[in-house]
Design a protein around this motif. Sequence first.
Motif, PDB file in Angstrom:
ATOM      1  N   ALA A 194       0.706   0.456  23.333  1.00 14.29           N
ATOM      2  CA  ALA A 194       1.678   1.231  22.572  1.00 14.29           C
ATOM      3  C   ALA A 194       2.499   0.315  21.677  1.00 14.29           C
ATOM      4  CB  ALA A 194       2.593   1.997  23.519  1.00 14.29           C
ATOM      5  N   ASP A 195       2.336   0.483  20.387  1.00 15.86           N
ATOM      6  CA  ASP A 195       3.085  -0.305  19.415  1.00 15.86           C
ATOM      7  C   ASP A 195       2.806   0.254  18.027  1.00 15.86           C
ATOM      8  OD1 ASP A 195       4.746  -2.206  18.367  1.00 15.86           O
ATOM      9  OD2 ASP A 195       3.452  -3.919  18.792  1.00 15.86           O
ATOM     10  N   PHE A 196       3.648  -0.098  17.083  1.00 16.36           N
ATOM     11  CA  PHE A 196       3.352   0.176  15.689  1.00 16.36           C
ATOM     12  C   PHE A 196       2.226  -0.760  15.255  1.00 16.36           C
ATOM     13  CE2 PHE A 196       7.505   2.014  16.061  1.00 16.36           C
ATOM     14  CZ  PHE A 196       7.563   3.020  15.105  1.00 16.36           C
ATOM     15  N   SER A 197       1.425  -0.322  14.312  1.00 14.16           N
ATOM     16  CA  SER A 197       0.357  -1.175  13.785  1.00 14.16           C
ATOM     17  C   SER A 197       0.528  -1.319  12.279  1.00 14.16           C
ATOM     18  CB  SER A 197      -1.024  -0.587  14.110  1.00 14.16           C
ATOM     19  OG  SER A 197      -1.184   0.684  13.496  1.00 14.16           O
ATOM     20  N   ILE A 198      -0.088  -2.337  11.738  1.00 16.01           N
ATOM     21  CA  ILE A 198       0.024  -2.584  10.299  1.00 16.01           C
ATOM     22  C   ILE A 198      -0.704  -1.500   9.521  1.00 16.01           C
ATOM     23  CG2 ILE A 198      -0.534  -4.179   8.422  1.00 16.01           C
ATOM     24  CD1 ILE A 198      -0.421  -6.456  10.474  1.00 16.01           C
ATOM     25  N   GLU A 199      -0.041  -0.960   8.534  1.00 16.13           N
ATOM     26  CA  GLU A 199      -0.658  -0.029   7.583  1.00 16.13           C
ATOM     27  C   GLU A 199      -1.031  -0.763   6.305  1.00 16.13           C
ATOM     28  OE1 GLU A 199      -1.846   3.633   5.663  1.00 16.13           O
ATOM     29  OE2 GLU A 199      -1.711   2.959   7.725  1.00 16.13           O
ATOM     30  N   GLY A 200      -0.167  -1.664   5.844  1.00 17.41           N
ATOM     31  CA  GLY A 200      -0.504  -2.412   4.636  1.00 17.41           C
ATOM     32  C   GLY A 200       0.627  -3.311   4.171  1.00 17.41           C
ATOM     33  N   LEU A 201       0.278  -4.157   3.236  1.00 20.14           N
ATOM     34  CA  LEU A 201       1.232  -5.032   2.548  1.00 20.14           C
ATOM     35  C   LEU A 201       1.044  -4.746   1.071  1.00 20.14           C
ATOM     36  CD1 LEU A 201       3.325  -7.330   2.822  1.00 20.14           C
ATOM     37  CD2 LEU A 201       1.414  -8.961   2.655  1.00 20.14           C
ATOM     38  N   TRP A 202       1.993  -4.003   0.492  1.00 23.75           N
ATOM     39  CA  TRP A 202       1.790  -3.407  -0.836  1.00 23.75           C
ATOM     40  C   TRP A 202       2.759  -3.978  -1.863  1.00 23.75           C
ATOM     41  CZ3 TRP A 202       2.269   2.133   1.593  1.00 23.75           C
ATOM     42  CH2 TRP A 202       1.172   2.357   2.446  1.00 23.75           C
ATOM     43  N   PRO A 203       2.259  -4.558  -2.949  1.00 20.03           N
ATOM     44  CA  PRO A 203       3.146  -5.039  -4.009  1.00 20.03           C
ATOM     45  C   PRO A 203       3.736  -3.878  -4.801  1.00 20.03           C
ATOM     46  CG  PRO A 203       0.848  -5.356  -4.634  1.00 20.03           C
ATOM     47  CD  PRO A 203       0.845  -4.848  -3.228  1.00 20.03           C
ATOM     48  N   TYR A 204       4.979  -4.051  -5.248  1.00 21.67           N
ATOM     49  CA  TYR A 204       5.674  -3.032  -6.035  1.00 21.67           C
ATOM     50  C   TYR A 204       6.321  -3.658  -7.257  1.00 21.67           C
ATOM     51  CZ  TYR A 204       5.447   1.161  -3.139  1.00 21.67           C
ATOM     52  OH  TYR A 204       5.012   2.290  -2.484  1.00 21.67           O
ATOM     53  N   PHE A 205       6.449  -2.858  -8.318  1.00 17.88           N
ATOM     54  CA  PHE A 205       7.205  -3.265  -9.495  1.00 17.88           C
ATOM     55  C   PHE A 205       8.680  -2.934  -9.269  1.00 17.88           C
ATOM     56  CE2 PHE A 205       3.028  -2.321 -11.737  1.00 17.88           C
ATOM     57  CZ  PHE A 205       2.702  -3.659 -11.878  1.00 17.88           C
ATOM     58  N   ASN A 206       9.536  -3.449 -10.154  1.00 17.94           N
ATOM     59  CA  ASN A 206      10.973  -3.269  -9.949  1.00 17.94           C
ATOM     60  C   ASN A 206      11.490  -1.891 -10.352  1.00 17.94           C
ATOM     61  OD1 ASN A 206      10.874  -3.486 -12.692  1.00 17.94           O
ATOM     62  ND2 ASN A 206      11.992  -5.424 -12.829  1.00 17.94           N
ATOM     63  N   ASP A 207      10.601  -0.984 -10.758  1.00 14.92           N
ATOM     64  CA  ASP A 207      11.035   0.391 -11.029  1.00 14.92           C
ATOM     65  C   ASP A 207      10.588   1.350  -9.924  1.00 14.92           C
ATOM     66  OD1 ASP A 207       8.318   0.487 -11.453  1.00 14.92           O
ATOM     67  OD2 ASP A 207       8.439   1.480 -13.420  1.00 14.92           O
ATOM     68  N   GLY A 208      10.006   0.790  -8.856  1.00 17.45           N
ATOM     69  CA  GLY A 208       9.567   1.624  -7.742  1.00 17.45           C
ATOM     70  C   GLY A 208       8.123   2.056  -7.829  1.00 17.45           C
ATOM     71  N   SER A 209       7.445   1.771  -8.938  1.00 11.33           N
ATOM     72  CA  SER A 209       6.021   2.068  -9.038  1.00 11.33           C
ATOM     73  C   SER A 209       5.225   0.891  -8.490  1.00 11.33           C
ATOM     74  CB  SER A 209       5.633   2.337 -10.498  1.00 11.33           C
ATOM     75  OG  SER A 209       5.838   1.174 -11.291  1.00 11.33           O
ATOM     76  N   PHE A 210       3.927   1.048  -8.382  1.00 10.93           N
ATOM     77  CA  PHE A 210       3.138  -0.022  -7.791  1.00 10.93           C
ATOM     78  C   PHE A 210       1.790  -0.168  -8.495  1.00 10.93           C
ATOM     79  CE2 PHE A 210       2.185   3.901  -5.586  1.00 10.93           C
ATOM     80  CZ  PHE A 210       0.807   3.875  -5.414  1.00 10.93           C
ATOM     81  N   PRO A 211       1.286  -1.406  -8.568  1.00 11.13           N
ATOM     82  CA  PRO A 211      -0.050  -1.635  -9.126  1.00 11.13           C
ATOM     83  C   PRO A 211      -1.104  -1.385  -8.053  1.00 11.13           C
ATOM     84  CG  PRO A 211       0.908  -3.721  -8.493  1.00 11.13           C
ATOM     85  CD  PRO A 211       1.957  -2.656  -8.198  1.00 11.13           C
ATOM     86  N   TYR A 212      -2.311  -1.096  -8.457  1.00 15.54           N
ATOM     87  CA  TYR A 212      -3.381  -0.935  -7.479  1.00 15.54           C
ATOM     88  C   TYR A 212      -4.736  -1.151  -8.138  1.00 15.54           C
ATOM     89  CZ  TYR A 212      -3.615   3.752  -9.563  1.00 15.54           C
ATOM     90  OH  TYR A 212      -3.711   4.795 -10.459  1.00 15.54           O
ATOM     91  N   ASN A 213      -5.709  -1.500  -7.306  1.00 16.45           N
ATOM     92  CA  ASN A 213      -7.083  -1.728  -7.768  1.00 16.45           C
ATOM     93  C   ASN A 213      -7.125  -2.677  -8.962  1.00 16.45           C
ATOM     94  OD1 ASN A 213      -7.945   0.070  -5.787  1.00 16.45           O
ATOM     95  ND2 ASN A 213      -7.953   1.811  -7.171  1.00 16.45           N
TER      96      ASN A 213
END
Length: 231
Positions: free
Chosen positions: A60-79
């Motif tokens: 029983a524990d939390f597990s990693i979902e991801g490590l996600w980069p974000y821009f400074n406006d709250g949006s994020f790059p992907y692929n």
Amino acid sequence: MVKWVSSILLKLSLMLSLALVALANSGDFHLFYFVQQWLGSYCDQHAEKCCYPPSGKPPADFSIEGLWPYFNDGSFPYNCGGGNFNEALLKPMQDSLRREWPSFTCPQIGRKFWVHEWNKHGTCSKTVLGEVAYFQAALNLKNKVRLLQALGNAGIRPNNQLYSLKAVKEAIARGTGFHPWVVCNKNSQGISQIWQVAMCVDRTGTRLINCPFVPKGQGDCKSQIKFPAFY
């Protein structure tokens, strides 16, 4: 005239798309969101698609979902591309990844989950963290951000009870030193429940920081949220 304007608009749209792709590939992101998830809530939402890893039910524990980069406006790059996944590089940490970053989907996708996370998110931070450094950073953060312990110290446990969202956030903040972003889903009865917890991390992927903005496209929680039992 109409055709000429349409042509110009099409070209501008294409140029904007190319510019956004270039930005996403530039590695010019502002921070990471380190995201962990709770299996009980995942399985409540995806009961027909919830399976344990080949190693069996994890502790029983939390597990990693991801490590996600974000821009400074709250949006994020992907692929962002250009970062071919090499499983052999991860062999020394494979046992840790299986334990801390498992997949719970059915049928089991195993390593494909890591491939997906690297292709979608890791490639957008590859100018800062290569493949090995990216996954090692997530494992290091998991050891640093002990959510279940922080919540337990405040008397908040996975016992199918309701807790105030404020109390959950305060408990995590006390345990980690930084305020979290809590994401909720709903169970089959429509009850809001803790699902994901995100902590902000600097561009190096090593240091927790205060979140300067709320990420876009994330789910809201009710003032009272359930902490479901670990399936």
